[in-house]
Design a protein around this motif. Structure first.
Motif, short mmCIF file in Angstrom:
data_model
loop_
_atom_site.label_atom_id
_atom_site.label_comp_id
_atom_site.label_asym_id
_atom_site.label_seq_id
_atom_site.Cartn_x
_atom_site.Cartn_y
_atom_site.Cartn_z
N ALA A 59 0.81 -1.22 0.00
CA ALA A 59 0.00 0.00 0.00
C ALA A 59 0.84 1.27 0.00
O ALA A 59 0.50 2.25 -0.67
CB ALA A 59 -0.94 -0.01 1.20
N TRP A 60 1.95 1.28 0.76
CA TRP A 60 2.72 2.53 0.83
C TRP A 60 3.37 2.86 -0.51
O TRP A 60 3.53 4.05 -0.85
CB TRP A 60 3.75 2.48 1.96
CG TRP A 60 4.94 1.60 1.72
CD1 TRP A 60 5.10 0.32 2.13
CD2 TRP A 60 6.16 1.97 1.07
NE1 TRP A 60 6.33 -0.17 1.74
CE2 TRP A 60 7.01 0.84 1.09
CE3 TRP A 60 6.62 3.14 0.46
CZ2 TRP A 60 8.28 0.84 0.54
CZ3 TRP A 60 7.90 3.15 -0.10
CH2 TRP A 60 8.72 2.01 -0.06
N GLU A 61 3.72 1.84 -1.31
CA GLU A 61 4.26 2.12 -2.64
C GLU A 61 3.19 2.72 -3.54
O GLU A 61 3.49 3.56 -4.41
CB GLU A 61 4.84 0.85 -3.26
CG GLU A 61 6.15 0.43 -2.61
CD GLU A 61 6.75 -0.80 -3.27
OE1 GLU A 61 7.75 -0.67 -3.99
OE2 GLU A 61 6.20 -1.91 -3.06
N ILE A 113 1.51 10.11 -5.49
CA ILE A 113 2.23 11.39 -5.55
C ILE A 113 2.64 11.70 -6.99
O ILE A 113 2.48 12.83 -7.46
CB ILE A 113 3.47 11.37 -4.64
CG1 ILE A 113 3.06 11.30 -3.17
CG2 ILE A 113 4.34 12.60 -4.89
CD1 ILE A 113 4.22 11.14 -2.21
N ILE A 114 3.15 10.69 -7.68
CA ILE A 114 3.57 10.89 -9.07
C ILE A 114 2.39 11.34 -9.92
O ILE A 114 2.49 12.27 -10.74
CB ILE A 114 4.19 9.61 -9.64
CG1 ILE A 114 5.43 9.20 -8.84
CG2 ILE A 114 4.53 9.78 -11.12
CD1 ILE A 114 6.52 10.23 -8.81
N ASN A 169 -2.58 16.36 1.01
CA ASN A 169 -2.27 15.76 -0.29
C ASN A 169 -3.34 16.06 -1.34
O ASN A 169 -3.42 15.37 -2.35
CB ASN A 169 -2.13 14.24 -0.14
CG ASN A 169 -0.95 13.87 0.73
OD1 ASN A 169 0.03 14.60 0.82
ND2 ASN A 169 -1.04 12.72 1.37
N THR A 170 -4.14 17.07 -1.09
CA THR A 170 -5.29 17.30 -1.97
C THR A 170 -4.99 18.28 -3.10
O THR A 170 -5.82 18.46 -3.99
CB THR A 170 -6.48 17.83 -1.17
OG1 THR A 170 -6.12 19.09 -0.57
CG2 THR A 170 -6.88 16.84 -0.09
N PHE A 174 6.44 12.84 0.24
CA PHE A 174 7.27 11.63 0.22
C PHE A 174 7.63 11.21 1.64
O PHE A 174 7.50 10.03 2.00
CB PHE A 174 8.54 11.93 -0.60
CG PHE A 174 9.62 10.90 -0.50
CD1 PHE A 174 9.64 9.80 -1.34
CD2 PHE A 174 10.65 11.04 0.43
CE1 PHE A 174 10.65 8.84 -1.25
CE2 PHE A 174 11.66 10.10 0.52
CZ PHE A 174 11.66 8.99 -0.32
N ASP A 175 8.10 12.16 2.45
CA ASP A 175 8.47 11.84 3.83
C ASP A 175 7.27 11.30 4.61
O ASP A 175 7.42 10.40 5.45
CB ASP A 175 9.03 13.08 4.52
CG ASP A 175 10.40 13.48 4.00
OD1 ASP A 175 11.07 12.63 3.38
OD2 ASP A 175 10.80 14.64 4.21
#
Length: 315
Positions: A176-178, A184-185, A268-269, A282-283
């Motif tokens: 899931a974290w990947e 993000i990309i 993240n919106t 990313f962090d």
């Protein structure tokens, strides 16, 4: 025919040494499977004995050229009289310089473009290879030019390393974290540049696999075939961030921007407008509870090498 280097590639890859240091190489299993579809040991595509001529287009800093050079060295060491000679074609000045400085055995480095291989004679190549680059010039003009330089019955092959953070949206992430990194990309502004993950490069091959009577175009290649080899790599968060910075969509962002505070407040919106915003997100992903680390603090990145090939047809 257009021979202009895409602006996003020209600016995004200006730090050729970073690209060379942080982009992954290709696993042996994938290389062997890929080259097995393109190169027949001991015999050139025209059935004659002697050196096999490989043209690599978009060679960059030489991540795949190094693989081909090792193959050439091994072939020469066998003493069978067979050999490989590689012509590495690269339009990006800094990348080309980085590759030339390596002085790889059996490799000649030249300036050129997928749609302009004027340095190669007709029917001179036993194979044409494009590694991590075909999406930049996936069009009829380039495939026609590649068809011109290939020997009858020889093939063009394309290959990419695709890590889960940069995969096509429809491909499932292994963890899931990947997928969080992949999100993000996809949140970045689209700069209009083609990329592997958008799948449009396949349309170019589909176009040349069938005749076009209206345009008086014969079919140039057999239908595209493809395969893939899965692999993993362990990276520290710092090394992973440096790898993301080799993506042109991130590399071309300013380090900071006037909207950084608003973007931070929005979570993240919003669409990132600076590398600082991307780094903060990313962090946050790397701080999630589902990110497993080894005793060195490294995380496992899931990836695959995707490769495809098509054989030249008589025009």
């Amino acid at each position: 025919m257009s021979t202009t280097l895409a602006k996003a590639a020209s600016s995004g890859f200006h730090d050729a040494s970073a690209y060379d240091a942080h982009r992954p190489s290709y696993p042996d299993a994938a290389v062997d499977a890929f080259l097995g579809h393109l190169i027949t040991p001991g015999t050139a595509a025209d059935g004659k004995q002697g050196a096999q001529k490989i043209v690599e287009i978009g060679a960059g800093t030489g991540k795949f050229t190094e693989v081909l050079s090792r193959q050439a060295v091994q072939a020469a060491a066998k003493g069978s009289g067979q050999s490989l000679e590689i012509l590495a074609v690269e339009p990006h000045e800094q990348m080309r310089a980085q590759l030339a400085a390596k002085k790889l055995p059996h490799v000649t480095v030249v300036d050129g473009h997928g749609a302009n291989l004027s340095m190669v004679q007709d029917s001179a190549a036993d194979a044409v290879i494009v590694a991590q680059a075909f999406h930049w010039f996936a069009n009829y003009e380039a495939l026609k030019e590649i068809h011109r330089v290939l020997k009858p019955g020889s093939s063009v092959g394309v290959v990419w390393n695709i890590e889960d953070y940069n995969k096509p949206r429809a491909w499932p992430a292994k963890v899931a974290w990947e997928q969080g990194l992949n999100d993000i990309i996809y949140s970045l502004a689209h700069d209009g540049s083609p990329r592997f993950r958008d799948g449009q490069w396949q349309e170019a091959f589909a176009e040349v696999a069938v005749p076009d009577a209206a345009a008086n175009r014969p079919a140039l290649y057999s239908p595209l075939a493809d395969d893939r080899v899965y692999w993993t790599v362990q990276l520290t968060p710092k090394a992973l961030w440096k790898r993301l910075l080799t993506l042109s969509q991130i590399a071309n962002l300013p380090e900071t921007g006037p909207n950084d505070e608003q973007e931070a407040a929005a979570g993240n919106t919003t669409q990132p407008t600076s590398r600082a915003t991307v780094r903060r997100r990313f962090d946050a992903v790397l701080a999630r509870d589902d990110v497993a680390r080894n005793d060195k603090g490294e995380v496992t990145i899931h990836a695959l090498t995707f490769f495809a090939w098509a054989q030249k047809l008589a025009a």
